[in-house]
Write an enzyme that holds these catalytic residues in place. Structure first.
Site, mmCIF file in Angstrom:
data_model
loop_
_atom_site.group_PDB
_atom_site.id
_atom_site.type_symbol
_atom_site.label_atom_id
_atom_site.label_comp_id
_atom_site.label_asym_id
_atom_site.label_seq_id
_atom_site.Cartn_x
_atom_site.Cartn_y
_atom_site.Cartn_z
ATOM 1 N N CYS A 21 110.288 21.291 -5.017
ATOM 2 C CA CYS A 21 110.099 22.676 -4.574
ATOM 3 C C CYS A 21 111.418 23.226 -4.061
ATOM 4 O O CYS A 21 112.279 22.477 -3.583
ATOM 5 C CB CYS A 21 109.034 22.748 -3.478
ATOM 6 S SG CYS A 21 108.576 24.451 -3.021
ATOM 7 N N TYR A 27 104.385 22.952 6.867
ATOM 8 C CA TYR A 27 103.029 22.407 6.787
ATOM 9 C C TYR A 27 102.660 21.851 5.408
ATOM 10 O O TYR A 27 101.531 21.426 5.194
ATOM 11 C CB TYR A 27 101.995 23.447 7.217
ATOM 12 C CG TYR A 27 102.025 24.771 6.482
ATOM 13 C CD1 TYR A 27 101.899 24.840 5.101
ATOM 14 C CD2 TYR A 27 102.157 25.965 7.187
ATOM 15 C CE1 TYR A 27 101.904 26.050 4.438
ATOM 16 C CE2 TYR A 27 102.156 27.189 6.534
ATOM 17 C CZ TYR A 27 102.031 27.222 5.144
ATOM 18 O OH TYR A 27 102.034 28.424 4.485
ATOM 19 N N ASP A 298 93.780 16.860 -5.969
ATOM 20 C CA ASP A 298 95.051 17.376 -5.473
ATOM 21 C C ASP A 298 95.388 16.832 -4.088
ATOM 22 O O ASP A 298 96.551 16.596 -3.757
ATOM 23 C CB ASP A 298 94.952 18.907 -5.441
ATOM 24 C CG ASP A 298 96.210 19.581 -4.940
ATOM 25 O OD1 ASP A 298 97.295 19.020 -5.145
ATOM 26 O OD2 ASP A 298 96.110 20.671 -4.361
ATOM 27 N N CYS A 339 75.357 15.949 9.881
ATOM 28 C CA CYS A 339 75.478 16.929 8.799
ATOM 29 C C CYS A 339 74.154 17.090 8.055
ATOM 30 O O CYS A 339 73.745 18.211 7.728
ATOM 31 C CB CYS A 339 76.555 16.497 7.810
ATOM 32 S SG CYS A 339 78.237 16.620 8.448
ATOM 33 N N CYS A 342 71.846 19.423 9.751
ATOM 34 C CA CYS A 342 72.452 20.686 10.188
ATOM 35 C C CYS A 342 71.839 21.861 9.425
ATOM 36 O O CYS A 342 71.609 21.777 8.209
ATOM 37 C CB CYS A 342 73.959 20.638 9.956
ATOM 38 S SG CYS A 342 74.832 22.135 10.455
ATOM 39 N N CYS A 348 77.744 24.600 3.728
ATOM 40 C CA CYS A 348 78.959 23.851 4.040
ATOM 41 C C CYS A 348 79.126 22.588 3.202
ATOM 42 O O CYS A 348 80.201 22.311 2.688
ATOM 43 C CB CYS A 348 78.921 23.491 5.523
ATOM 44 S SG CYS A 348 80.212 22.376 6.070
ATOM 45 N N CYS A 352 85.620 19.523 2.800
ATOM 46 C CA CYS A 352 86.443 18.599 2.017
ATOM 47 C C CYS A 352 86.484 17.225 2.673
ATOM 48 O O CYS A 352 86.731 17.109 3.878
ATOM 49 C CB CYS A 352 87.855 19.146 1.894
ATOM 50 S SG CYS A 352 88.949 18.071 0.925
ATOM 51 N N CYS A 371 84.220 21.243 11.545
ATOM 52 C CA CYS A 371 82.779 21.439 11.694
ATOM 53 C C CYS A 371 82.436 22.623 12.600
ATOM 54 O O CYS A 371 81.626 23.488 12.236
ATOM 55 C CB CYS A 371 82.129 20.163 12.227
ATOM 56 S SG CYS A 371 80.375 20.337 12.610
#
Length: 411
Positions: A21, A27, A298, A339, A342, A348, A352, A371
């Protein structure tokens, strides 16, 4: 004969520049992936690998389906226009009349009139990285020499608009920008941007095992680790999305398209199109590196998630392999009990897996770091999503929700 076509829909994103890059964004999680290829310093895709990618990807796609090529990095413009002219020529050679599309994610620094004319001519969809106004964007998105990049990116945006290139803006939401949602959103709207995606920045510092591979950031896993100083706080990310949603629904429905809202609406009405991290399972979007190596995702470009190489195996072999099948199914199988019970699970789906490094209320691993933010956001939306769905069901545009008698924003 080896199976050519995978059993279910899939996508292969290419990183022809590897992690190379021309910027040094604080980040960025991908810059350091050059450490994985230290023995092979060439990090740009050669002609043989490009041809193998195009040929195999088209062959692996169902004849009736569009073949969607996605080019990312690193910074994909570093390969120059000649590379993409060859890619388009190869697509025509092997496409045999198939419908083919191209999308392209860039920091915009190298875009000029020639680039934009090419992108427009071949109907590329461009994802431009822009974090908002100068004081927000320039905090983390800098050159190799540490200089600000906002003016360069705004120049690129102007060129894309001048040449009528289809584009969207990708906004990384960090610890600073999360506290200024409307400043970010209004800046983009004032700049003429109509399609926006907000991406939470969440990274942890490497543990000893990951550091031995020359990496500074933590690999995915269920081990808690020290957050980087730029990582967005969960509650603030939720408030960021809610603030933008409330602003958008009062004035911009049908004019500005925020992908985070589009995905939530798709899940709400049971339509396809939600992003992978808000689906029950994943594993159908792999990436091919500059040398033909294929990885599970990715965000999972690590040795243990390498599926093979485009020069040795078919796409079907890799994406339908037991390893990749398990990777995708684990997104649901490894959801913690918190979860599963929930009330926003179906909006949701645990987010990821890369971000599932927290303990749930019972002390079990696998809770998504974001969360609290997701709960805030997804609990806020249903009344409005239902109202828009009802409008559409009655043949009215969703934008009618902006009429005062239909809109009551929660306080």
């Amino acid at each position: 004969m080896l199976q050519q076509v995978p059993t279910r829909a899939f996508h292969v994103m290419a990183k022809p520049s590897g992690s190379d890059c021309n910027l040094n964004c604080d980040y960025c999680f991908y810059l350091e992936k050059q450490s994985l290829y230290r023995e092979k310093p060439v990090t740009h895709m050669d002609d043989d690998t490009l041809e193998a990618y195009v040929r195999h990807y088209i062959a692996a796609s169902e004849p009736q389906n569009e073949v969607a090529f996605t080019w990312q990095g690193g910074e994909p413009t570093l390969l120059g226009l000649a590379f993409y002219r060859r890619a388009v020529a190869l697509q025509a050679k092997y496409g045999a009349g198939r419908k083919i599309s191209n999308s392209f994610q860039t920091n915009g620094v190298l875009l000029d009139d020639e680039w934009c004319a090419f992108l427009a001519e071949h109907h590329f969809l461009v994802g431009l990285s822009l974090d908002g106004p100068p004081e927000i964007h320039n905090q983390y998105r800098v050159t190799k020499g540490g200089r600000p990049t906002h003016k360069l990116v705004m120049r690129a945006l102007t060129l894309l608009q001048k040449h009528h290139v289809d584009y969207n803006v990708l906004v990384c939401v960090n610890r600073t920008s999360a506290q200024q949602p409307l400043q970010v959103y209004d800046f983009l709207c004032d700049a003429g941007v109509e399609f926006i995606q907000f991406i939470p920045v969440v990274e942890r510092l490497a543990d000893e095992t990951t550091a031995r591979d020359g990496l500074k950031l933590h690999a995915p896993g269920d081990i808690q680790g020290e957050l980087t100083e730029w990582s967005v706080r969960p509650e603030e990310f939720g408030e960021f999305l809610v603030a933008i949603f409330d602003h958008w629904i009062k004035r911009d429905v049908g004019k500005i398209f925020v992908m985070n809202i589009e995905w939530a609406f798709a899940n709400f009405v049971g339509a396809p199109g939600a992003v992978c991290h808000h689906q029950p399972t994943c594993g159908r979007s792999v990436i091919v590196e500059h040398n033909g190596d294929v990885y599970a995702c990715d965000h999972y470009v690590y040795p243990q998630y390498r599926l093979g190489n485009m020069h040795q195996q078919t796409i079907a072999e890799m994406i339908d392999s037991p390893q990749q099948q398990a990777f995708g199914e684990d997104k649901f199988k490894q959801l913690p009990a918190q979860c599963r019970s929930c009330n926003v699970l179906k909006a949701c789906w645990g987010g990821c897996p890369k971000h599932r490094f927290m303990l749930d209320a019972s002390g079990k691993p696998g809770l998504n770091y974001l969360c609290a933010g997701y709960q805030r956001y997804f609990r806020h939306l249903p009344p409005y999503l239902k109202a828009m769905a009802d409008l559409l069901a009655h043949g009215r545009p969703a934008s009618d929700i902006m009429h005062a008698h239909l809109l009551v924003v929660s306080k």
